[in-house]
Motif scaffolding. Structure first.
Motif, PDB file in Angstrom:
ATOM      1  N   GLU A 142       1.533   2.229  -3.293  1.00 57.56           N
ATOM      2  CA  GLU A 142       0.285   2.509  -4.001  1.00 57.56           C
ATOM      3  C   GLU A 142      -0.224   1.319  -4.810  1.00 57.56           C
ATOM      4  OE1 GLU A 142       0.607   6.154  -6.154  1.00 57.56           O
ATOM      5  OE2 GLU A 142       1.114   7.310  -4.358  1.00 57.56           O
ATOM      6  N   LYS A 178       0.831  -1.204   0.000  1.00 56.73           N
ATOM      7  CA  LYS A 178       0.000   0.000   0.000  1.00 56.73           C
ATOM      8  C   LYS A 178       0.867   1.257   0.000  1.00 56.73           C
ATOM      9  CE  LYS A 178      -4.064  -0.067   1.482  1.00 56.73           C
ATOM     10  NZ  LYS A 178      -5.353  -0.137   2.087  1.00 56.73           N
ATOM     11  N   ASP A 189      -2.789  -1.800  -4.143  1.00 57.53           N
ATOM     12  CA  ASP A 189      -3.785  -2.269  -3.184  1.00 57.53           C
ATOM     13  C   ASP A 189      -4.054  -3.756  -3.405  1.00 57.53           C
ATOM     14  OD1 ASP A 189      -5.569  -2.039  -1.092  1.00 57.53           O
ATOM     15  OD2 ASP A 189      -7.249  -1.589  -2.421  1.00 57.53           O
TER      16      ASP A 189
END
Length: 147
Positions: free
Chosen positions: A106, A103, A108
């Motif tokens: 970036e 995360k 997910d």
């Protein structure tokens, strides 16, 4: 009588199957209990359209998963964990730590999709990430001693 199953029916078929049943079973049980609809021309066309759209969605999801898998295989994460001077770690490296590290980049990924090997020492490891039922990615990470 032919019916289109709306849901899986034990000993009969699966959702979206067109099956032949006896008239009484179809009219008195399957249709009133919202398990099936009559397989007339309009319902067959609607089923064909729904299956075509569903196939398109599944193909898009698989393509997205393959793109993410290629991205994950190029990444090497660094996970810090308390360890003694011999490199034996205290506690465990968890899937949540891996998900949080991703995360931060970036990306997910749900922690439930990550399968970790048994980790007892510092070093390099690989986790398997199940992105789609047909797509798996190998995620490399290094466990280092926290200072």
């Amino acid at each position: 009588m032919y019916v289109i199953l709306i849901q899986d029916v034990e000993n009969l078929g699966y959702k979206n199957d067109i099956v032949k049943v006896r008239d009484g079973y179809g009219r008195n049980f399957l249709i009133p209990n919202k398990m099936a609809i009559i397989a007339n021309d309009s319902n067959r066309k609607q089923l064909a359209e729904n299956l075509k759209q569903q196939a398109r969605k599944l193909a898009q999801q698989k393509a997205d998963a393959e793109t993410l898998a290629q991205k994950l295989e190029t990444i090497i994460l660094k996970i810090e964990q308390k360890a003694n001077e011999n490199g034996k770690i205290f506690g465990a490296v968890t899937t949540q730590q891996i998900a949080d590290a991703l995360k931060a980049l970036e990306i997910d990924v749900d922690r439930k999709l990550i399968a970790l090997p048994e980790i007892k020492e510092t070093g390099e490891y690989a986790a398997v990430v199940k992105l789609h039922k047909e797509v798996k990615a190998e995620l490399k990470f290094t466990v280092v001693a926290a200072e």
